[in-house]
Design an enzyme around this catalytic site. Structure first.
Site, PDB file in Angstrom:
ATOM      1  N   GLY A  10       0.835  -1.206   0.000  1.00 24.72           N
ATOM      2  CA  GLY A  10       0.000   0.000   0.000  1.00 24.72           C
ATOM      3  C   GLY A  10       0.861   1.243   0.000  1.00 24.72           C
ATOM      4  N   GLY A  13      -0.486   4.901  -1.041  1.00 19.53           N
ATOM      5  CA  GLY A  13      -1.574   5.525  -0.297  1.00 19.53           C
ATOM      6  C   GLY A  13      -1.125   6.734   0.484  1.00 19.53           C
ATOM      7  N   ASP A  36       2.045  -1.912  -4.509  1.00 21.88           N
ATOM      8  CA  ASP A  36       0.657  -1.448  -4.501  1.00 21.88           C
ATOM      9  C   ASP A  36      -0.042  -2.043  -5.708  1.00 21.88           C
ATOM     10  OD1 ASP A  36      -1.772   0.247  -4.293  1.00 21.88           O
ATOM     11  OD2 ASP A  36      -0.533   1.459  -2.956  1.00 21.88           O
ATOM     12  N   ARG A  38      -1.989  -0.049  -7.415  1.00 18.48           N
ATOM     13  CA  ARG A  38      -2.040   1.114  -8.289  1.00 18.48           C
ATOM     14  C   ARG A  38      -0.728   1.314  -9.034  1.00 18.48           C
ATOM     15  NH1 ARG A  38      -4.297   5.371  -3.862  1.00 18.48           N
ATOM     16  NH2 ARG A  38      -3.570   3.828  -2.380  1.00 18.48           N
ATOM     17  N   TYR A 144     -15.206  -0.167   9.059  1.00 19.38           N
ATOM     18  CA  TYR A 144     -13.771   0.142   9.171  1.00 19.38           C
ATOM     19  C   TYR A 144     -13.314  -0.060  10.618  1.00 19.38           C
ATOM     20  CZ  TYR A 144      -9.434   2.883   8.955  1.00 19.38           C
ATOM     21  OH  TYR A 144      -8.127   3.312   9.026  1.00 19.38           O
TER      22      TYR A 144
END
Length: 318
Positions: A10, A13, A36, A38, A144
């Site tokens: 991640g 982020g 990641d 992305r 969450y």
């Protein structure tokens, strides 16, 4: 330079970008592998190795850990509070399975340390609102928060049962000029600076008197690294440490911005995120973090506001 090989999951982020860059300064660019789903973040390009990784694919993750001789993992991938409410089952699945994949591989490969972030979202409406203590009523009402509380229990379990050196912080709302908000309820405190400079005004999705615990990203990065660098014997909390820096309302952050931009205006149109915020603490007691490993914040609202506006102006060419 330290000899560890670190994997940041991640890394593109809100926390990941700045944490990866900070770790590369400490451990050497080649010793911190960023990953990641992305595309690689612009600020990370050319600073060290980058791998496209789906943390939900345990086999792929396991191969990566072995191939790169990884000794530490920072797992930052998660679906955040506001985004999670739109698809709760997906948020639960991703937030839980990713952690369990990492913990299980840490057990199998004997990794040195694991870092996994928790959040003030673990607290609920029945938790004390002010100076919320480390150990108190924890009844989260968002998916969450539920996933973060369950994750804390898994971290403590893997430490107690298997001896995994896993460490965690309950982050407050995080504010940064380097990376975009990630779908959290505290994101107004990032958006407001951008809109103040670009539009001269901001429409806030929370009420003016909604107090929430907040932290400037440089403090959050420093806290994370200080926790991970502390000797294992000093880590007395294996679920997640309370962490605090400042608490303020939209009205107060607006006033701080007006000191630099006198014409700035703010309006309020609370949405579904108001209900999330109402269930969270207004301030946090982080006495144990200070006592166990020496935590102390550097930024307050005024100091953060000056730094945010200065850096955003540079970014936007103003």
């Amino acid at each position: 330079m330290k000899k560890d090989k670190i994997l940041v999951i991640g890394a593109c982020g809100q926390i990941g970008v700045e944490l990866t860059l900070a770790l590369r300064k400490m451990y050497g660019d080649g010793n911190v592998v960023a990953s990641d789903l992305r595309e690689e973040h612009e600020l990370l390009k050319g600073t060290g190795p980058y791998v496209s990784l789906d943390v939900m694919n345990k086999e792929m993750l396991h191969v990566l850990v072995i191939r790169h001789n990884i000794t530490q993992i920072y797992l930052l991938a998660a679906i955040l509070s506001a985004t999670g409410e739109k698809n709760p089952l997906l948020a639960w699945h991703i937030n839980m399975a990713s952690l369990l994949n990492v913990l299980d591989i840490a057990k199998e490969e004997g990794l040195d340390k694991i870092y996994w972030p928790s959040s003030i979202a673990v607290f609920g409406p029945d938790s004390p609102k002010r100076e919320t203590p480390q150990h108190t009523v924890i009844e989260p009402t968002t998916i969450y928060g539920i996933s973060k509380f369950a994750g804390e229990r898994w971290c403590e379990y893997y430490n107690t049962r298997y001896g995994i050196d896993v460490r965690s912080l309950r982050y407050p709302g995080l504010i940064s000029y380097k990376s975009a908000p990630g779908g959290g309820t505290t994101d107004y405190a990032v958006e407001i600076y951008h809109d103040a400079l670009e539009e001269g005004s901001y429409k806030c999705f929370l009420k003016e008197d909604t107090y929430l615990p907040m932290m400037y990203m440089p403090d959050a990065i420093r806290a994370t690294i200080e926790l991970m660098e502390a000797e294992s014997a000093r880590i007395g909390v294996r679920s997640a440490y309370n962490l605090s820096a400042m608490s303020f309302s939209p009205k107060e952050i607006s006033a701080a911005i007006k000191e630099h931009i006198p014409t700035f205006t703010i309006s309020y149109e609370p949405d579904y995120r108001q209900q999330i915020a109402d269930g969270w603490p207004q301030s946090i007691d982080d006495e144990l973090a200070a006592k166990h490993w020496g935590w102390k914040p550097e930024f307050d609202l005024q100091k953060m506001t000056a730094d945010m506006l200065k850096n955003l102006k540079l970014q936007k060419g103003m």
